[in-house]
Design a protein around this motif. Sequence first.
Motif, mmCIF file in Angstrom:
data_model
loop_
_atom_site.group_PDB
_atom_site.id
_atom_site.type_symbol
_atom_site.label_atom_id
_atom_site.label_comp_id
_atom_site.label_asym_id
_atom_site.label_seq_id
_atom_site.Cartn_x
_atom_site.Cartn_y
_atom_site.Cartn_z
ATOM 1 N N GLU A 212 0.828 -1.205 0.000
ATOM 2 C CA GLU A 212 0.000 0.000 0.000
ATOM 3 C C GLU A 212 0.863 1.257 0.000
ATOM 4 O O GLU A 212 0.496 2.258 -0.632
ATOM 5 N N THR A 216 0.247 3.848 -2.927
ATOM 6 C CA THR A 216 -0.149 5.226 -2.644
ATOM 7 C C THR A 216 0.904 6.209 -3.135
ATOM 8 O O THR A 216 0.562 7.299 -3.615
ATOM 9 N N ASP A 219 0.232 6.465 -6.864
ATOM 10 C CA ASP A 219 -1.008 7.192 -7.151
ATOM 11 C C ASP A 219 -0.845 8.682 -6.872
ATOM 12 O O ASP A 219 -1.282 9.526 -7.666
ATOM 13 N N ARG A 268 -5.816 9.531 -0.631
ATOM 14 C CA ARG A 268 -4.641 8.653 -0.777
ATOM 15 C C ARG A 268 -3.538 9.038 0.204
ATOM 16 O O ARG A 268 -2.777 8.171 0.659
ATOM 17 N N ASP A 271 -4.499 7.232 3.204
ATOM 18 C CA ASP A 271 -4.175 5.816 3.035
ATOM 19 C C ASP A 271 -2.682 5.568 3.243
ATOM 20 O O ASP A 271 -2.276 4.559 3.847
ATOM 21 N N ASN A 272 -1.858 6.470 2.725
ATOM 22 C CA ASN A 272 -0.418 6.328 2.877
ATOM 23 C C ASN A 272 -0.018 6.387 4.348
ATOM 24 O O ASN A 272 0.771 5.554 4.828
#
Length: 334
Positions: A212, A216, A219, A268, A271-272
């Motif tokens: 992930e 991330t 992205d 994101r 998320d990171n």
Amino acid sequence: MNECDLRQLEITLPFPPRPHLSGARAQRHAQHWATRFGLLADERAHRRFESLGYGRFASYWCSGASFADLVLLAEWITLFFIFDDLQDAAVSEQRAGEYDSLRYRALDVIHRRPGSGAAESPVIAALENLCDRTYPRQTPSAARRFALNLEIWLMGHARENAFRASSTVPGPAEYPRLRRDACTVLPTVDLAEIAERAIVPDALYFGPAYQEIIATTADLMCWINDLHSLAVETETADPINLVTVLRSHRRLSLPEAVDAVRAMIADRVADNLAAVAAIRPEMDELQLSPQVRNAVLRCVRDCQSATAGMELWDRTDTVRFLGAAPARHLSSHC
């Protein structure tokens, strides 16, 4: 708001850029390397290379690396951008088949198959040089991962080209993976491991948190770049841009699409940060040594630094997104 305004749009991130102090010097070394392999067309190309600033961008990936490792990373990043330019030129000039042939020869080099034709192509010879200097620095497992990530990158180019050739805008569900695969974050994370002298075990590398973190990072870099490069990509009718995707499929205005992308970037980032927090329990479970743990955390920090550094580089330190024709600065013999 118009597309040109987005070139200067600052995206605030919660982690700082950490440039290597020798980034400008690495830039000069990368230019010498590109010259040695005949990748720059003429004196004008040499001047433009300084304005492109690939070595300066590379400096955000490994602030504490040795200078030799920084240079290796800068040369790889230079090669990645040259492949991107050759890809863009081939599509715009309806020579996609030629780029496919180049990809196949590159894959031969990456996988150490005979008959790559390196002597016939400067860019293939340059790739071979980098592989020769990189694979011996990696464990067998890390070298396999690196080769796989290079293959994913080139396959991503093929998928992007298919959308471009058909003048089709990818859908919102398809786009993130398409863009992530075609960018070079995955192999560059592998190169950052070399620069940090880190050995990331497969069990951690392929675990949910590290994957992930990589996803991330890719992205965030891609979507921020989509904002900064929109003017150029609108001019060339390039469908590979998240703003274009949202405008086409969700019927959003330009300001609405930009706001949506910025919201996606914020999600994101969250998320990171969550993945970075989750990496420590995973390392605990694997009972990694303090030395390995510290090296992994340096790689994680490098991913965040590179994301913030790319945002700054995009806006202030490169002419790459000012609308120059693709590959004009490259040798015609690449």
